[in-house]
Motif scaffolding. Structure first.
Motif, PDB file in Angstrom:
ATOM      1  N   ALA A  43       0.832  -1.211   0.000  1.00 28.93           N
ATOM      2  CA  ALA A  43       0.000   0.000   0.000  1.00 28.93           C
ATOM      3  C   ALA A  43       0.861   1.253   0.000  1.00 28.93           C
ATOM      4  O   ALA A  43       0.572   2.224  -0.718  1.00 28.93           O
ATOM      5  N   LEU A  44       1.939   1.238   0.784  1.00 32.80           N
ATOM      6  CA  LEU A  44       2.811   2.408   0.844  1.00 32.80           C
ATOM      7  C   LEU A  44       3.678   2.525  -0.410  1.00 32.80           C
ATOM      8  O   LEU A  44       3.928   3.631  -0.905  1.00 32.80           O
ATOM      9  N   ALA A  45       4.150   1.398  -0.933  1.00 27.24           N
ATOM     10  CA  ALA A  45       5.001   1.448  -2.127  1.00 27.24           C
ATOM     11  C   ALA A  45       4.211   1.881  -3.350  1.00 27.24           C
ATOM     12  O   ALA A  45       4.697   2.675  -4.167  1.00 27.24           O
ATOM     13  N   TYR A  46       2.986   1.367  -3.498  1.00 25.95           N
ATOM     14  CA  TYR A  46       2.172   1.717  -4.660  1.00 25.95           C
ATOM     15  C   TYR A  46       1.663   3.152  -4.608  1.00 25.95           C
ATOM     16  O   TYR A  46       1.137   3.659  -5.597  1.00 25.95           O
ATOM     17  N   THR A  47       1.780   3.812  -3.467  1.00 25.62           N
ATOM     18  CA  THR A  47       1.368   5.215  -3.356  1.00 25.62           C
ATOM     19  C   THR A  47       2.555   6.118  -3.024  1.00 25.62           C
ATOM     20  O   THR A  47       2.385   7.220  -2.526  1.00 25.62           O
ATOM     21  N   SER A  48       3.765   5.644  -3.303  1.00 24.53           N
ATOM     22  CA  SER A  48       4.964   6.426  -2.971  1.00 24.53           C
ATOM     23  C   SER A  48       4.968   7.743  -3.748  1.00 24.53           C
ATOM     24  O   SER A  48       4.442   7.833  -4.864  1.00 24.53           O
ATOM     25  N   GLY A  49       5.558   8.754  -3.149  1.00 23.38           N
ATOM     26  CA  GLY A  49       5.639  10.061  -3.789  1.00 23.38           C
ATOM     27  C   GLY A  49       4.381  10.885  -3.698  1.00 23.38           C
ATOM     28  O   GLY A  49       4.325  12.009  -4.202  1.00 23.38           O
ATOM     29  N   SER A  50       3.353  10.344  -3.036  1.00 19.25           N
ATOM     30  CA  SER A  50       2.068  11.049  -3.012  1.00 19.25           C
ATOM     31  C   SER A  50       2.112  12.321  -2.176  1.00 19.25           C
ATOM     32  O   SER A  50       1.377  13.274  -2.458  1.00 19.25           O
ATOM     33  N   ALA A  51       2.961  12.361  -1.156  1.00 18.18           N
ATOM     34  CA  ALA A  51       3.073  13.593  -0.374  1.00 18.18           C
ATOM     35  C   ALA A  51       3.669  14.715  -1.228  1.00 18.18           C
ATOM     36  O   ALA A  51       3.222  15.866  -1.164  1.00 18.18           O
ATOM     37  N   VAL A  52       4.672  14.370  -2.052  1.00 16.49           N
ATOM     38  CA  VAL A  52       5.219  15.356  -2.991  1.00 16.49           C
ATOM     39  C   VAL A  52       4.155  15.736  -4.020  1.00 16.49           C
ATOM     40  O   VAL A  52       3.989  16.915  -4.362  1.00 16.49           O
ATOM     41  N   GLY A  53       3.421  14.738  -4.505  1.00 17.84           N
ATOM     42  CA  GLY A  53       2.334  15.010  -5.441  1.00 17.84           C
ATOM     43  C   GLY A  53       1.271  15.908  -4.842  1.00 17.84           C
ATOM     44  O   GLY A  53       0.671  16.732  -5.545  1.00 17.84           O
ATOM     45  N   HIS A  54       1.049  15.764  -3.539  1.00 18.30           N
ATOM     46  CA  HIS A  54       0.078  16.605  -2.844  1.00 18.30           C
ATOM     47  C   HIS A  54       0.487  18.079  -2.933  1.00 18.30           C
ATOM     48  O   HIS A  54      -0.329  18.945  -3.240  1.00 18.30           O
ATOM     49  N   VAL A  55       1.753  18.357  -2.661  1.00 16.78           N
ATOM     50  CA  VAL A  55       2.250  19.736  -2.750  1.00 16.78           C
ATOM     51  C   VAL A  55       2.156  20.238  -4.190  1.00 16.78           C
ATOM     52  O   VAL A  55       1.745  21.378  -4.442  1.00 16.78           O
ATOM     53  N   CYS A  56       2.515  19.376  -5.142  1.00 11.20           N
ATOM     54  CA  CYS A  56       2.418  19.763  -6.552  1.00 11.20           C
ATOM     55  C   CYS A  56       0.964  20.034  -6.952  1.00 11.20           C
ATOM     56  O   CYS A  56       0.692  20.952  -7.740  1.00 11.20           O
ATOM     57  N   ALA A  57       0.037  19.239  -6.428  1.00 13.34           N
ATOM     58  CA  ALA A  57      -1.376  19.459  -6.729  1.00 13.34           C
ATOM     59  C   ALA A  57      -1.855  20.782  -6.153  1.00 13.34           C
ATOM     60  O   ALA A  57      -2.647  21.500  -6.770  1.00 13.34           O
ATOM     61  N   LEU A  58      -1.382  21.112  -4.966  1.00 16.64           N
ATOM     62  CA  LEU A  58      -1.728  22.396  -4.356  1.00 16.64           C
ATOM     63  C   LEU A  58      -1.227  23.547  -5.231  1.00 16.64           C
ATOM     64  O   LEU A  58      -1.957  24.513  -5.496  1.00 16.64           O
TER      65      LEU A  58
END
Length: 209
Positions: A62-77
């Motif tokens: 679950a964590l590996a398949y969603t890796s980078g999502s925190a960075v993606g969150h900032v990019c989405a903002l």
């Protein structure tokens, strides 16, 4: 005689910024996949019964398949903020749709890159001695159709990136007094959506030991 259609400098800048956000999100997903897998394993030290072993693999997956999502969150903002700027001559609904579509693109880039990197790592992990019986038989079937919690975690991350982009759009349009509140809400979503829900809530019968 037909006129020549030209792309405005604003459109070129918008495309360049968005391409950069996509590249950052995808790169973060690839670079952080192995680290996320290790974090997921660390939540289940000395897993012994088969159900704990399966839970250990699911948490790591679950964590590996969603890796980078925190960075993606900032990019989405940031994409939401930029969408508000690009759509300032349009209605707020058009701008919001643009922001959400930008968030969707970032979400797809993040999850596609993370899946590409995570899948072989998880197959290798499933074949390790920690996840095999004494006769060498794998305890975990790595097909995601047997682990619905992993696609569910990916769906949560995707939806949160859409929300982050929408919040970014809202930050650009609300009064200054509310900007800090929306940013705080957006940042508060990160540990909940990218760790707590994928690693704990969605894994059947788990709680980190």
């Amino acid at each position: 005689m037909y006129g020549v259609t030209r792309t405005s400098p604003t459109n070129w800048r918008a495309r360049t910024w968005y391409a950069a956000l996509i590249a950052v999100t995808g790169s973060a997903a690839v670079l952080l996949a192995a680290l996320n897998l290790d974090v997921g394993q660390s939540l289940w030290p000395d897993a012994q019964p088969d159900d704990q072993v399966v839970a250990k693999w699911r948490t790591a997956a679950a964590l590996a398949y969603t890796s980078g999502s925190a960075v993606g969150h900032v990019c989405a903002l940031v994409a939401g903020l930029l969408a508000a700027r690009w759509a300032r001559d349009k209605t707020w609904r058009a701008g919001l749709i643009m922001a959400i579509l930008a968030g969707a693109g970032l979400g797809l880039a993040d999850l596609a890159a993370a899946s590409w990197k995570a899948a072989p790592l998880l197959r290798e992990f499933a074949a390790s001695p920690a996840l095999t019986d004494n006769d060498g038989t794998q305890i975990v079937d790595t097909g995601l159709q047997h682990h619905a919690c992993v696609p569910a975690a990916m769906a949560v991350v995707f939806a949160t990136l859409l929300l982050a982009a929408g919040l970014g759009f809202g930050v650009a349009r609300v009064r200054p007094v509310y900007k800090c509140l929306l940013i705080a809400i957006s940042l508060a979503l990160m540990p909940v959506a990218y760790f707590w829900i994928p690693a704990v809530v969605l894994i059947p019968g788990v709680g980190p030991y």
